[in-house]
Design an enzyme around this catalytic site. Sequence first.
Site, PDB file in Angstrom:
ATOM      1  N   ASP A 494       0.835  -1.096  -0.011  1.00 36.12           N
ATOM      2  CA  ASP A 494       0.073  -0.041  -0.080  1.00 36.12           C
ATOM      3  C   ASP A 494       0.881   1.361   0.047  1.00 36.12           C
ATOM      4  O   ASP A 494       0.308   2.186  -0.293  1.00 36.12           O
ATOM      5  CB  ASP A 494      -1.008   0.064   1.171  1.00 36.12           C
ATOM      6  CG  ASP A 494      -1.656  -1.132   1.214  1.00 36.12           C
ATOM      7  OD1 ASP A 494      -2.476  -1.196   0.317  1.00 36.12           O
ATOM      8  OD2 ASP A 494      -2.252  -1.268   2.436  1.00 36.12           O
ATOM      9  N   CYS A 495       1.977   1.087   0.312  1.00 33.18           N
ATOM     10  CA  CYS A 495       2.723   2.255   0.364  1.00 33.18           C
ATOM     11  C   CYS A 495       3.882   2.654  -0.605  1.00 33.18           C
ATOM     12  O   CYS A 495       4.751   3.507  -0.547  1.00 33.18           O
ATOM     13  CB  CYS A 495       3.845   2.118   1.754  1.00 33.18           C
ATOM     14  SG  CYS A 495       2.624   1.927   3.092  1.00 33.18           S
TER      15      CYS A 495
END
Length: 829
Positions: A494-495
């Site tokens: 997600d990062c």
Amino acid sequence: MKFGYFDDSRKEYVINTPRTPYPWINYLGNQGFFSLISNTAGGYSFYKDARLRRITRYRYNNVPLDMGGRYFYINDNGTVWNPGWSPVKTELDAYECRHGMGYTIIEGKKNGLKAEVTFFVPQNYDGEVQQVVLTNEGAEAKDFAIFSMAEWCLWDAQDDCTNFQRNFSTGRVEIEGSTIYHVTEYRDRRNHYAFYTVNDEIDGYDTDRDAFLGSIYNGWENPETVKAGKASNSFADGWSPVASHYKKITLAPGESKTLIYILGYAENDQDKKFASEKPANLLTREAWVLNKEKAYAMIDKYNTPEKVAAGLAELKATWDSLLSIFKVDTPDDKVNRMVNIWNQYQCMVTFNLSRSASYFESGIGRGMGFRDSNQDILGFVHQIPERARERLIDIASTQLSDGGCYHQYQPLTKKGNADIGGDFSDDPLWMILSVASYIKETGDWGILDANVPFDDDPEGKHTMLEHLDVSFYHIVNNLGPHGLPLAMRADWNDCINLSCFSDTPGESFQTYTNPKFKAEGGYSKIAESVFVAALFTYTGPAYVGILEHLGKADEAAKAQAEIDKMKKNTMDSAFDGDWFLRAYDANGEKMGSKECEEGKIFIEPQGFAVMSEIGKEEGADIKTLNAIDKYLNCDYGLVLNNPAFTKYYIQYGEISTYPGGYKENAGIFTHNNAWIICAEAYAGRGEKAFEYYSKIAPAFTEETSDIHKTEPYVYGQMIGGKDAENFGQGKNSWLTGTAAWNMVAISQYILGVKPEFDGLRVDPSIPSAWDGFTATRQFRGDTYEITIKNPDHVNKGVKKLTVDGVDVEGCIVPVCGDGATHKVEVVLG
Ligand code: BGC
Ligand code: NOJ
């Protein structure tokens, strides 16, 4: 240093000091009603949805950390104490907390009085039962008082902790006998209520928090009523409602008294919301009266110690049966403990709650994750396949007809969350993997014909197979310049936000995409994910296998050609010489390459690339695995990337915002460690697979609990990596895809017992020192008793396989299908 021990015979972890390095929690309930409970009885309860139907209140990010829960207070002649030590924190003469399968027993002793509290949520029951057994172990008679305490949450937990201007004026309760009802907002638009009861007459009660505490300057550690030894019989009116029962008790030496408290939840039909009459003993300031029939029935179900014992026995029998489906006996006790008890237990919890509610997930941030819930099924499907099936249909129904997906959905409404939206590039692929694992487990090909709508065509007639088709082609239809999948807003990581380019504080890396990509549909058409490429080549064959089984040879060949092409593209454009790249960023630059200054190597694509055999003939698999060992391996596991980022890379997004060694910036992200464990086992390197497994499996970290800090019986999402000041410190325990993936890694790859479409593969990849092991696996109605012998002390290689004494070619045990027990013998060599 340890703070307790495993009691395997009772399937419990026994904590012997309340001062654990972090609250060590357990989960109660596995259907609709859930509670979190820490070793000092902190925590909270909710029904189905931690955000939309919260029953008791919890304060986040509090100091001290774990404050609020359901507490019992004892006032024994001026000495006030709690069986779980907190919140008063009077030193106890003895303390023990046993976290078991769906129950927790907390026992405290002070001045000759023992209080043992058993907390559990019975099967098929929407309430938490708390049985308190008080025993006078002294030589003199004892007079004392016990107070219970639960603080109500005003249902929507997000609103409850933000909308004070309204919520400080809405509270409503009713009190009838020994039961306190929470009915805030019931009269108008809600049809549900909660109650807290005890199976005995009481000497008083409190329902107003300030009255219970005696002053707004007091906290839970200092309630005036308890200190005074007397309740104030307060009635909450438009103000913070609580529920507390007060009871005076006298016990002769050796005498015991059992009290049963129930914290319950019930819903009424719209036309049965109100009772017609007001009972004489009812305290209410309303003109209407709650219809309490459901509460009465619930109370009746567990109002005696015998009924409680039966409920507890039923819960234990449920767990014994769930845990009998797959059981192993290996030469390593810690492996046995993880596989037979705790890993499977955690898989149920992650299946139930996805990433919604823990001591690191507030329960108000996220519902069920699309990728998360699909992966959770991999570790859970053998336990209750019917529930996995239902979940698969729920998840698939939030998918869009072009194969895109809502990234999250709320369990109460089963609707996708518009505020997080979609365009996470990996999401659809996990659906193929989870549906395939369900079919491999059950042989239920019928799920492919099940009617499953799309979110954007709710009335349409669509099948699960169509969902798999659009999932597969969502990848194929969204490729970038190198023929690799577009990274979109993010992939599994997600990062890594390659379309974000965020320079404004507060912008969410997950939901913000830079307007410069607006014209292109919201995300860069240059940035590509090598991880998604590898995940595609790993999961694609399951889709092909499904098509072949259905006799769709042309479609299968077409899909296989896409997989082959993706492998070629990956090898041509994304192999960096010794490992696979991570991505191409939106500028078309390599990410995760030797050429990069920082973040030269990433863990995520490597395991799936190795298991897809991309470039195997050129030795890419072994080179990659060796590079991981060299650059990512450290004392407590494998870090996510190396070297850690030391500055903000606007083109990469959130990953570079973390201090090195934490979370996605070079933390030990245990979820993806499992992929490497699988890959090492797949490549036949049983020693390495086991080394990595034992670095992160909780039972192996028990001895260093002072460093690790989180629970030694469950996985956490992250352990501080080698670049972190707090190297080895665990965080985000419980709700992580690691539970499912490490269940897969140990059971299917290391121990090698793996369901396939046409049978049960038995192909272990173990430490060579092992003489072998045994396993029991229930599979499609039969029971297989498996014995693995390793006379030559190899890592991998099935030399001989027999089923009931008959030789079988290869390493797949065919489905016998007669409901009987079969003996499988495997000789490695
Ligand atoms: C973070 C993940 C985290 C998830 C859970 C995401 O924003 O990037 O690391 O696990 O949120 O809330
Ligand atoms: C946690 C999220 O729940 C999961 O979906 C994600 O893959 C990992 N963080 C990695 O960023």
